[in-house]
Design an enzyme around this catalytic site. Structure first.
Site, PDB file in Angstrom:
ATOM      1  N   ARG A   1      12.952  52.200  50.048  1.00  0.00           N
ATOM      2  CA  ARG A   1      13.516  51.867  48.736  1.00  0.00           C
ATOM      3  C   ARG A   1      14.330  53.021  48.171  1.00  0.00           C
ATOM      4  NH1 ARG A   1      11.535  53.422  43.197  1.00  0.00           N
ATOM      5  NH2 ARG A   1      12.762  52.103  41.817  1.00  0.00           N
TER       6      ARG A   1
ATOM      7  N   SER B   1      13.903  47.620  42.417  1.00  0.00           N
ATOM      8  CA  SER B   1      12.517  48.052  42.255  1.00  0.00           C
ATOM      9  C   SER B   1      11.732  47.637  43.500  1.00  0.00           C
ATOM     10  CB  SER B   1      11.906  47.402  40.998  1.00  0.00           C
ATOM     11  OG  SER B   1      11.872  45.991  41.150  1.00  0.00           O
TER      12      SER B   1
ATOM     13  N   ASP C   1       5.646  41.049  30.472  1.00  0.00           N
ATOM     14  CA  ASP C   1       5.090  41.328  29.152  1.00  0.00           C
ATOM     15  C   ASP C   1       6.252  41.523  28.179  1.00  0.00           C
ATOM     16  OD1 ASP C   1       3.247  42.018  27.129  1.00  0.00           O
ATOM     17  OD2 ASP C   1       3.609  44.140  27.517  1.00  0.00           O
TER      18      ASP C   1
ATOM     19  N   ILE D   1       0.901  52.209  41.902  1.00  0.00           N
ATOM     20  CA  ILE D   1       1.021  52.984  43.145  1.00  0.00           C
ATOM     21  C   ILE D   1       0.509  54.401  42.881  1.00  0.00           C
ATOM     22  CG2 ILE D   1       2.619  53.849  44.876  1.00  0.00           C
ATOM     23  CD1 ILE D   1       4.426  51.493  44.288  1.00  0.00           C
TER      24      ILE D   1
ATOM     25  N   HIS E   1     -10.312  27.614  45.257  1.00  0.00           N
ATOM     26  CA  HIS E   1     -11.287  27.486  46.339  1.00  0.00           C
ATOM     27  C   HIS E   1     -11.567  26.031  46.715  1.00  0.00           C
ATOM     28  CE1 HIS E   1     -13.744  29.294  49.197  1.00  0.00           C
ATOM     29  NE2 HIS E   1     -14.701  29.839  48.458  1.00  0.00           N
TER      30      HIS E   1
ATOM     31  N   ASP F   1      -9.709  28.369  51.623  1.00  0.00           N
ATOM     32  CA  ASP F   1     -10.920  29.112  51.961  1.00  0.00           C
ATOM     33  C   ASP F   1     -10.623  30.603  52.040  1.00  0.00           C
ATOM     34  OD1 ASP F   1      -9.941  29.726  54.684  1.00  0.00           O
ATOM     35  OD2 ASP F   1     -10.282  27.593  55.040  1.00  0.00           O
TER      36      ASP F   1
END
Length: 476
Positions: free
Chosen positions: A285, A300, A343, A420, A446, A450
């Site tokens: 990156r 990003s 957000d 990170i 679920h 599985d």
């Protein structure tokens, strides 16, 4: 003068005439009140209630966030009237008529209901009234064309923005084949029609506007960014101790969260966590970041996470599916519309990148830039926020290592990415080295997924990120 209609207004009388002869204006003065008579083409205005039409997605009420007009203002077709916010997106309402605003039915932050009057508009009665519905026929046409459409029984469905685009390019909507719901004409249909007429080659979907990179003098040193990221910044809001309880209604995106989480509680969640060594991806990156910036896109880590998830979904399509309410049928989604939790000041929103399975990493980054810009400005549309099939939530941008993400119905899986960290790890020779470690937390439905399937998908996703060059073998 053959007088047709007289209307008095504050000491001045206006006469509408069918036939006007030449005469001396001074002869019309009265010595007592000094009133002046003049000829004027004044029409009797007709008040039309402009109702809030259905904006789709089952929305029945919205919050009025901003008025672009006030009582007494003149508006034309396609002029913006107001911005409303539903529990899914912000929508700009445009005028359907030419006229004068006579009444606003709602104040700011009040709830407006679909099908109820939004504003009253005074229009010229001689021009007629357009049908009171969300989509109308193409803008002004000749009588012959209008009659032809009525005879054919053809009804053109299109939004005001699409009608404006067609009008600017002199395109009759009746000649365009709509590919939307109920044959609704979309923006892409207009562009494709225009391309066929001009021979131009247009991109399959609109991309984010290319923004030139910032001058070097405006760039922030990496060290400064790292320091700022480590220091939590308090929310800059004045603290008021009133000593009184305050009750506010739940509206907008908060209301959407209530409905979504109530539905999510019915799903038995299976959790799975792992850690990813991103050392090689961090280096890759860093090499590509400057190239992307030259092309006007901020790169990003998220585009790599999204593309790796899409490659994994090709092998495990059950994670890109939906389950009906009766739990009798599973629908495997053809498109990988991967949502990204954001957000914002309005609350948590989850726009999605469409058709990731056919997008490059750069195209994903470009689309993310567009979604983030619109999300910050509170201008994301319904199309950006709907249709998601799989979700990633990057909680690590705020902080934290692990999370317990909640599935967004009707999706069946979601992942939460931690921050990170630089941590010591051992290589194959038993030597300690500095590694870039990120933790991931998965949640799956679920009832149809599985633990082994979730673990295998996570391992494949992890292998793509730990060895990013391996993605080249499967990229399309």
């Amino acid at each position: 003068v053959c007088i047709h209609r007289v209307r008095s207004s504050s000491g001045v009388c206006f006469i509408k005439s069918k036939y006007v002869c030449m005469f001396d204006k001074s002869a019309l003065k009265f010595s007592r009140q000094h009133r002046l008579f003049r000829t004027s083409a004044v029409s009797c205005g007709q008040i039309v209630q402009f109702k809030l039409s259905d904006i789709g997605e089952g929305i029945t009420e919205v919050t009025v966030k901003e008025w672009y007009i006030k009582e007494g203002d003149s508006v034309s077709q396609f002029d913006s009237i107001c911005e409303v916010q539903s529990d899914k997106a912000s929508v700009t309402i445009t005028s359907r008529y030419d006229g004068i605003i006579r009444k606003l039915h709602y104040n700011l932050d009040e709830i407006a209901f679909v099908g109820k009057p939004l504003v009253d508009i005074e229009i010229d009665a001689s021009k007629g009234v357009a049908p009171e519905e969300d989509v109308v026929e193409t803008p002004p046409m000749s009588h012959e064309e209008h009659t032809h459409q009525e005879i054919k029984g053809h009804k053109t469905l299109a939004t005001p923005a699409v009608r404006r685009l067609a009008m600017e390019n002199n395109i009759k909507l009746s000649e365009v084949v709509g590919t939307g719901k109920d044959n609704r004409i979309l923006k892409e249909d207009i562009l494709n029609y225009l391309a066929k007429q001009t021979g131009a080659i247009l991109p399959p979907s609109p991309k984010a506007e290319i923004i030139p990179p910032l001058p070097k003098s405006e760039t922030v040193p990496a060290a400064t960014k790292d320091q700022a990221r480590k220091i939590p910044v308090p929310v800059s809001r004045p603290i008021v101790f009133s000593g009184k309880d305050k009750t506010e209604p739940i509206t907008g995106f908060q209301k959407a969260m209530v409905k979504t989480m109530n539905a999510a509680l019915k799903i038995p969640h299976f959790g799975y966590c792992d850690e990813i060594d991103l050392t090689q991806l961090v280096q890759l990156r860093e090499e590509l970041k400057s190239l992307a910036q030259i092309r006007g896109v901020k790169l990003s880590f998220m585009p790599f996470f999204i593309k790796a998830a899409s490659l994994g979904l090709l092998q495990y399509p059950i994670l890109n599916a939906s389950l009906d309410e009766s739990c009798q049928n599973v629908t495997y989604k053809a498109s990988h519309n991967i949502g990204v939790a954001m957000d914002t000041e309005q609350g948590l929103i989850v726009p999605n990148v469409k058709n990731v399975q056919v997008c490059s990493v750069f195209e994903i980054a470009s689309e993310l830039n567009r979604l983030q810009s619109l999300g910050s400005a509170g201008q994301l549309g319904t199309s950006d926020l709907s249709g998601g099939t799989f979700t990633l939530s990057n909680i690590g941008t705020i902080g934290g290592t692990y999370a317990k993400p909640v599935i967004l119905p009707p999706e069946v899986a979601i992942g939460a990415l931690g921050k990170i960290q630089i941590l010591p790890r051992f290589n194959g020779k038993g030597e300690v080295f500095k590694a870039q470690i990120m933790n991931v937390s998965w949640s799956a439905d679920h009832r149809i997924i599985d633990g082994a399937t979730m673990a295998r998908f996570s391992n494949l996703w992890k292998s793509y990120l730990e060895n990013p060059a391996s993605m080249l073998l499967d990229l399309k």
